[in-house]
Structure formats: C-alpha cells, structure tokens
Design a protein around this motif. Sequence first.
Motif, PDB file in Angstrom:
ATOM      1  N   VAL A  28       0.837  -1.206   0.000  1.00 14.78           N
ATOM      2  CA  VAL A  28       0.000   0.000   0.000  1.00 14.78           C
ATOM      3  C   VAL A  28       0.869   1.251   0.000  1.00 14.78           C
ATOM      4  N   LEU A  29       1.876   1.269   0.870  1.00 18.49           N
ATOM      5  CA  LEU A  29       2.740   2.446   0.965  1.00 18.49           C
ATOM      6  C   LEU A  29       3.479   2.709  -0.332  1.00 18.49           C
ATOM      7  N   SER A  30       3.808   1.649  -1.046  1.00 21.35           N
ATOM      8  CA  SER A  30       4.537   1.844  -2.308  1.00 21.35           C
ATOM      9  C   SER A  30       3.688   2.563  -3.343  1.00 21.35           C
ATOM     10  N   THR A  31       2.367   2.502  -3.178  1.00 20.63           N
ATOM     11  CA  THR A  31       1.477   3.211  -4.119  1.00 20.63           C
ATOM     12  C   THR A  31       1.033   4.564  -3.585  1.00 20.63           C
ATOM     13  N   LEU A  32       0.972   4.694  -2.243  1.00 20.55           N
ATOM     14  CA  LEU A  32       0.503   5.946  -1.655  1.00 20.55           C
ATOM     15  C   LEU A  32       1.599   6.999  -1.501  1.00 20.55           C
ATOM     16  N   ILE A  33       2.825   6.551  -1.349  1.00 19.08           N
ATOM     17  CA  ILE A  33       3.943   7.490  -1.204  1.00 19.08           C
ATOM     18  C   ILE A  33       4.756   7.444  -2.490  1.00 19.08           C
ATOM     19  N   THR A  34       4.699   8.512  -3.236  1.00 18.33           N
ATOM     20  CA  THR A  34       5.359   8.537  -4.552  1.00 18.33           C
ATOM     21  C   THR A  34       6.192   9.796  -4.697  1.00 18.33           C
ATOM     22  N   PRO A  35       7.363   9.847  -4.089  1.00 22.02           N
ATOM     23  CA  PRO A  35       8.210  11.041  -4.213  1.00 22.02           C
ATOM     24  C   PRO A  35       8.722  11.222  -5.639  1.00 22.02           C
ATOM     25  N   GLU A  36       8.828  12.487  -6.021  1.00 21.36           N
ATOM     26  CA  GLU A  36       9.314  12.808  -7.364  1.00 21.36           C
ATOM     27  C   GLU A  36      10.778  13.237  -7.271  1.00 21.36           C
ATOM     28  N   LYS A  37      11.657  12.405  -7.768  1.00 19.68           N
ATOM     29  CA  LYS A  37      13.078  12.738  -7.739  1.00 19.68           C
ATOM     30  C   LYS A  37      13.371  13.814  -8.769  1.00 19.68           C
ATOM     31  N   GLY A  38      14.143  14.812  -8.345  1.00 19.25           N
ATOM     32  CA  GLY A  38      14.455  15.913  -9.244  1.00 19.25           C
ATOM     33  C   GLY A  38      13.393  16.996  -9.240  1.00 19.25           C
TER      34      GLY A  38
END
Length: 489
Positions: A4-14
């Motif tokens: 679940v966390l892998s889909t809910l937390i999606t940081p944008e690198k850069g």
Amino acid sequence: MMNVLSTLITPEKGGKQPVYIQIANQLMSLIKDGTLQSGYRLLSTRQLAAILKVHRRTVVQAYDELLAQGWLESQTGNGTFVAKHLPEIRPLPLPVKETSDKDPLKKAGFQFDRPPHLDKPILKAGWRLHLDDGFPDPRLAPLDDLSRAYRSQLLHGNAYTRLGYGETSGTSWLRQELSAHLNETRGLKTSPANILIVRGVINGMYLTVTSLVKPGDYVAIDSPGWFGAAMNVTQAGARVCEVPVDEHGMVVDALEEICEKQPIRMVYVTSHHQYPTAVALRPDRRIKLLKLAEQYGFVIFEDDYDYDFHYLSKPLLPLFGADRAGMVLYCGSFTKTISPAFRIGYLVGPEDVIAQLASLRRIIDRQGDTMLENAIAELLQTGVIQRHLRKSVRVYKQRRDLFCELLKSELQDHVRFEVPDGGMAVWTSFDPAIDIPKLAERAAQKDLYFSNGKVAGYPPPFRNYIRLGFASSDPGELEESVTILKNLL
C-alpha cells in the motif's frame, strides 16, 4: 501495508521539493486522512527506503521532520509510531455531488454574511482612453521630485528611527507642513494636533463613522451623492437619510425638516464641489448648516476632495474655518493633487476627536507610510506641490474649456450640462432614450472608459446622468473620446 505504501507514497526525484520533504508531507497526509491511525507502527527506515528506492538517510530525514512536528513518536528499541496523542480519525467518504465544489482555496467551510452594500465593482485603470469620475493626470505629477524625496527618506538619517514604528496620527513633519499649508490656502487656524494623516477620504470617513456613529443612528447624506459615504454609514449599522441637492448644493431647509422629525448624528457634505454635480454650497446655506449643527448637535463631515481645482474665481473657504462650535471635521487628500496611487489624506478636527480617531486608527492600520508622508512633507516645504497645483489648475482649466466645447459642438443633440466652476468632471445628462450601460459597454470595445452609472446608484431622476472626467486626458485624447461617443450615438 508495504504494498500500500509503495502506491501511496510517490516522491518525485528531481522535483522542486527535496525528496525527504515530499515523503514527510505524504506521510502527514496519510495520518491526517486516517489511513495511518494513531499508534500505528511505521516501517523501519531501511524497509521504507527499499520500497521507495531512495537512500535510507532520506527516510531518516523524513521521519526526523515528522518527529519534530509531533506527528510521530519514537520508542527506543521498538520502532517509530504515529503519535498516540493524535485524535482517532476515521475517513468518511463524501457524496460525489458534494466534492465537486469543496475546494478550500475557493470556498470557505464556514458561513459568513455578504452584505449587499459592499457588492460594488472596483474601478481599475485599463483603458487607453477615459472620461473617468474626475481623476488627475499623473503625467503632470512631480514624480521626479517625489522620487528624489522618497529616496532621501530611505537612505539618510537615523535608520532605526526612520524605518521603525512612528506616530499613529502621521509623521510630525507632514502634520506641521500640512497645518501651515491649510492655514495659508484655506484660511484655517490649525496646529499639527488638529490633523490626522489618513489613507484618503474614504479611510477618514470610515474612521469617523466607526468611532462617532452608533448602530441605529441617522446620518444625512446629499442625494445624488457619493456612494462611498453611504457604504460606510450602512457598514456601521446606521441609517441613511437622503437630503436633496439643487443648483446651489444641499437643500439645507430640507435637512432642517428632517432634524425636526428625528435626531441626526452626522451630516456628510461636499460643500465646495458637490459630488457628483460639482456645484458649490451657497453661502447662506453654509451659515445655516453650521447653525443647525450647533442647534441639533450633529457632526458635519466636510469632504473637500478637490478644493484646489477651482477655475472661475477664488474658491469658497471650508466650513471648518467658520465653525465656532467645534462641530466640523474636514477631510481632503492628495489623490486629486498627485495621483490615486499615493494614499495620503488628512482629517482635520478638534484635538480631542483627532486623538480619539488616532487611537482607533492604531488597531486598523498601525501607521501610514512614513517614507511617503515625509517625502510629501518635503515637497510641501520646498514649494514643489504648490507650484504643481498652480500649473495643474491652468492645464485643467484649458481641458475643461475644450471638453465642454466639444460636448456642445459634437454631442449637443444627446447631452445637457453646465460648465463647472471647478473640479475635474462635467455632470452630464444624457437623452433619456440612450441606454447608458449599453453605451458604456460599446465604448469599452473602442478602448474608451466612462461610468455605466450602476456603481453610483443615483436616484431615479438622475439615472441618465454621469460624470465625465476631463482632467486625466490631454486635448488629443479628449477629441478622440468625444468622436467615439459621437459615432456610437
């Protein structure tokens, strides 16, 4: 939960925000909406870093941020948890039809009143040509002198004193120079203690009405008159009494009849150039108005918005100068002298009232623009403003004469008017068959602005009257404006 966390937390690198801040904010959102409940044990920093494919130190920073803010709490040897002191949040799905207009940046979640008297469009500059309400031409303003004076105030002298808090009533230098200027040009006998610096007449009116008028009081205003005065009275919870105006200004006999029927707390009057008609209050009416104020105990708020611009002869002196009972408050501004952008005005009255209004001003607007006030004081002291006024009066008189001649020669079948003795606008009556709002709309398509009459809200006999300002336009612009009107009509 790892999936679940892998889909809910999606940081944008850069991205613009550091990755750890993004992770912290997204975790905070999950806590706020109840996805992560109070007391929930989070993944270790190593586990979450592996899921998000970021460096472990990044997750450590994110957790540290939320620990510092109180969203998380750490138990040594046991892990990191959602703080237990947070209330339990259970997410409730909202009906689809309610979510469409629930943008908190556009619409508040709480109720509040929207008084109709505040629902007035605000005029903003934006047209190439303009026959406005009677504004000055900023191209004539002494902007170079003002710029130098302002720069001098910024750079010279004691910085702590110059750039710190000052007097609520306005800088002593400006009040001193204004006192001397008003005494010389208007026959007053003031001292700096009689003057409060305000941000224009409407600010002075607001302070006066808020301080001196109580809900339910009656305030007399000339009709047709300035809608800004009526708005202030209504905002204070007072009741407006309309007093008719004729070719000699406010009909003071009609005011007397009102006073005999009900107590009047204040009378708002534009005695020099009545707004909107630009006629002067006749001397005998001035005397009677002062006597009525003393007899019935009402305050006179004298709005002298463009005293300096009189073309026929010497202007009549303000009521304030003839007041022997302390019943008059006199208000003016530099809006017409320089430009509306410079919010410097003055309210003149008995010392005890000025002190009271200064105390009220303190909780609304701690003080004015010290730099600008002292810059204006310098221009008064050096005579720059006085020379500017003499030049402006000559120029505006020429523009008045040209404009009135154009109205007479080009629009004689459509308008009626009297050449004003002073001011910056011509009170113009259009043929009743002309739809003023539609005409204003069509003129705007030609890049010409003039009032459509809706904001002013004049009573029925004056529905096809508007003020056509001439001062802010040069001769070529006046000719072009009248030509556009002629072609449209």
